[in-house]
Design a protein around this motif. Structure first.
Motif, PDB file in Angstrom:
ATOM      1  N   ARG A   1       1.330  -1.346  -0.463  1.00 46.92           N
ATOM      2  CA  ARG A   1       0.195  -0.219   0.213  1.00 46.92           C
ATOM      3  C   ARG A   1       1.016   1.016   0.062  1.00 46.92           C
ATOM      4  NH1 ARG A   1      -3.581  -0.536   5.224  1.00 46.92           N
ATOM      5  NH2 ARG A   1      -1.067  -1.588   6.026  1.00 46.92           N
ATOM      6  N   GLU A   2       0.371   2.305  -1.003  1.00 49.39           N
ATOM      7  CA  GLU A   2       1.552   3.145  -0.999  1.00 49.39           C
ATOM      8  C   GLU A   2       2.439   4.031   0.605  1.00 49.39           C
ATOM      9  OE1 GLU A   2       3.093   5.804  -3.232  1.00 49.39           O
ATOM     10  OE2 GLU A   2       2.202   3.983  -4.014  1.00 49.39           O
ATOM     11  N   GLY A   3       3.296   3.435   0.743  1.00 47.13           N
ATOM     12  CA  GLY A   3       4.362   4.171   0.688  1.00 47.13           C
ATOM     13  C   GLY A   3       3.707   3.221   2.967  1.00 47.13           C
ATOM     14  N   VAL A   4       2.865   2.434   3.172  1.00 44.64           N
ATOM     15  CA  VAL A   4       2.280   1.665   4.121  1.00 44.64           C
ATOM     16  C   VAL A   4       3.184   0.400   4.569  1.00 44.64           C
ATOM     17  CG1 VAL A   4       0.589   1.036   5.628  1.00 44.64           C
ATOM     18  CG2 VAL A   4       1.004   3.257   4.083  1.00 44.64           C
ATOM     19  N   GLY A   5       3.309   0.011   5.879  1.00 44.99           N
ATOM     20  CA  GLY A   5       3.929  -1.737   5.859  1.00 44.99           C
ATOM     21  C   GLY A   5       5.400  -1.444   5.468  1.00 44.99           C
ATOM     22  N   GLN A   6       5.428  -3.426   5.200  1.00 47.01           N
ATOM     23  CA  GLN A   6       6.834  -3.414   4.797  1.00 47.01           C
ATOM     24  C   GLN A   6       7.242  -3.304   3.119  1.00 47.01           C
ATOM     25  OE1 GLN A   6       6.559  -7.536   6.247  1.00 47.01           O
ATOM     26  NE2 GLN A   6       8.491  -7.178   7.713  1.00 47.01           N
ATOM     27  N   PRO A   7       8.395  -3.107   3.106  1.00 49.40           N
ATOM     28  CA  PRO A   7       9.104  -2.476   1.525  1.00 49.40           C
ATOM     29  C   PRO A   7       8.335  -4.550   0.846  1.00 49.40           C
ATOM     30  CG  PRO A   7      10.404  -2.102   2.493  1.00 49.40           C
ATOM     31  CD  PRO A   7       9.685  -2.863   3.467  1.00 49.40           C
ATOM     32  N   ASP A   8       8.147  -4.316  -0.423  1.00 49.85           N
ATOM     33  CA  ASP A   8       7.658  -5.572  -1.250  1.00 49.85           C
ATOM     34  C   ASP A   8       8.239  -5.575  -2.458  1.00 49.85           C
ATOM     35  OD1 ASP A   8       5.871  -7.671  -2.210  1.00 49.85           O
ATOM     36  OD2 ASP A   8       4.449  -6.609  -2.926  1.00 49.85           O
ATOM     37  N   GLY A   9       9.043  -4.554  -2.965  1.00 48.56           N
ATOM     38  CA  GLY A   9       9.597  -4.206  -3.867  1.00 48.56           C
ATOM     39  C   GLY A   9      10.702  -3.032  -4.231  1.00 48.56           C
ATOM     40  N   ILE A  10      11.238  -2.492  -5.606  1.00 50.08           N
ATOM     41  CA  ILE A  10      11.838  -1.762  -6.188  1.00 50.08           C
ATOM     42  C   ILE A  10      10.920  -1.482  -7.799  1.00 50.08           C
ATOM     43  CG2 ILE A  10      14.276  -1.905  -4.827  1.00 50.08           C
ATOM     44  CD1 ILE A  10      14.938  -2.609  -6.984  1.00 50.08           C
ATOM     45  N   THR A  11      11.231   0.136  -7.662  1.00 50.28           N
ATOM     46  CA  THR A  11      10.605   0.668  -8.668  1.00 50.28           C
ATOM     47  C   THR A  11      11.292   1.885  -9.429  1.00 50.28           C
ATOM     48  OG1 THR A  11       8.831   1.423 -10.238  1.00 50.28           O
ATOM     49  CG2 THR A  11       9.091   1.990  -7.659  1.00 50.28           C
ATOM     50  N   PHE A  12      11.971   1.295 -10.397  1.00 46.85           N
ATOM     51  CA  PHE A  12      13.126   2.563 -11.140  1.00 46.85           C
ATOM     52  C   PHE A  12      12.520   2.830 -12.583  1.00 46.85           C
ATOM     53  CE2 PHE A  12      14.530  -1.724 -11.981  1.00 46.85           C
ATOM     54  CZ  PHE A  12      14.996  -1.585 -12.811  1.00 46.85           C
ATOM     55  N   LYS A  13      13.127   3.596 -13.563  1.00 45.60           N
ATOM     56  CA  LYS A  13      13.339   4.220 -14.862  1.00 45.60           C
ATOM     57  C   LYS A  13      14.303   4.020 -15.257  1.00 45.60           C
ATOM     58  CE  LYS A  13       8.578   6.937 -14.706  1.00 45.60           C
ATOM     59  NZ  LYS A  13       8.680   8.639 -15.117  1.00 45.60           N
ATOM     60  N   VAL A  14      13.566   3.361 -16.666  1.00 51.90           N
ATOM     61  CA  VAL A  14      15.230   2.324 -17.363  1.00 51.90           C
ATOM     62  C   VAL A  14      14.959   3.516 -18.761  1.00 51.90           C
ATOM     63  CG1 VAL A  14      16.458   1.329 -19.080  1.00 51.90           C
ATOM     64  CG2 VAL A  14      15.555   0.355 -17.188  1.00 51.90           C
ATOM     65  N   ASP A  15      15.874   5.333 -18.667  1.00 50.88           N
ATOM     66  CA  ASP A  15      16.033   5.910 -19.898  1.00 50.88           C
ATOM     67  C   ASP A  15      17.131   5.311 -21.022  1.00 50.88           C
ATOM     68  OD1 ASP A  15      14.519   7.301 -18.164  1.00 50.88           O
ATOM     69  OD2 ASP A  15      15.774   7.829 -17.580  1.00 50.88           O
ATOM     70  N   TYR A  16      16.875   5.444 -22.361  1.00 47.85           N
ATOM     71  CA  TYR A  16      17.807   4.598 -23.398  1.00 47.85           C
ATOM     72  C   TYR A  16      17.394   5.185 -23.964  1.00 47.85           C
ATOM     73  CZ  TYR A  16      20.535   2.075 -26.378  1.00 47.85           C
ATOM     74  OH  TYR A  16      21.149   1.452 -27.443  1.00 47.85           O
ATOM     75  N   GLU A  17      18.473   6.129 -24.836  1.00 43.59           N
ATOM     76  CA  GLU A  17      18.126   7.047 -26.348  1.00 43.59           C
ATOM     77  C   GLU A  17      17.152   8.114 -26.383  1.00 43.59           C
ATOM     78  OE1 GLU A  17      18.854   4.355 -29.341  1.00 43.59           O
ATOM     79  OE2 GLU A  17      20.747   4.426 -28.783  1.00 43.59           O
ATOM     80  N   GLY A  18      16.643   8.365 -24.772  1.00 41.26           N
ATOM     81  CA  GLY A  18      15.334   9.540 -25.401  1.00 41.26           C
ATOM     82  C   GLY A  18      14.600   9.075 -24.625  1.00 41.26           C
ATOM     83  N   SER A  19      13.700   7.838 -24.760  1.00 43.11           N
ATOM     84  CA  SER A  19      13.007   6.600 -23.868  1.00 43.11           C
ATOM     85  C   SER A  19      13.127   6.271 -22.538  1.00 43.11           C
ATOM     86  CB  SER A  19      13.062   5.668 -24.957  1.00 43.11           C
ATOM     87  OG  SER A  19      12.499   5.629 -26.463  1.00 43.11           O
ATOM     88  N   SER A  20      11.499   6.495 -22.106  1.00 38.77           N
ATOM     89  CA  SER A  20      12.492   5.918 -21.094  1.00 38.77           C
ATOM     90  C   SER A  20      10.726   4.951 -20.330  1.00 38.77           C
ATOM     91  CB  SER A  20      11.595   7.235 -19.670  1.00 38.77           C
ATOM     92  OG  SER A  20      11.786   6.790 -18.308  1.00 38.77           O
TER      93      SER A  20
END
Length: 72
Positions: free
Chosen positions: A25-44
């Motif tokens: 749940r958004e910002g609540v409880g134990q972490p469940d994993g990770i998220t990030f963006k991959v940027d390559y040649e102007g795309s994300s």
């Protein structure tokens, strides 16, 4: 040999940005994993990985993506 750099720095060819922990749940409880963006040649592209933690996982994902882009 062609060199493709990966990392969090702006000089990286395949770059990760907006890294953060995922929670069930958004910002609540134990972490469940990770998220990030991959940027390559102007795309994300957003990435969500459940059940893993740490920037070392991001580096592994970026390396795999960089190798895949190299062989296309």
């Amino acid at each position: 040999a062609k060199v493709i750099t990966v990392g969090f720095g702006e000089d990286s060819a395949v770059r990760a940005s907006e890294y953060r922990l995922l929670h069930r749940r958004e910002g609540v409880g134990q972490p469940d994993g990770i998220t990030f963006k991959v940027d390559y040649e102007g795309s994300s592209v957003p990435v969500r990985l459940h059940g893993v933690f740490g920037k070392q996982v991001v580096y592994a994902a970026l390396s795999a993506l960089g190798a895949a882009r190299r062989w296309e």
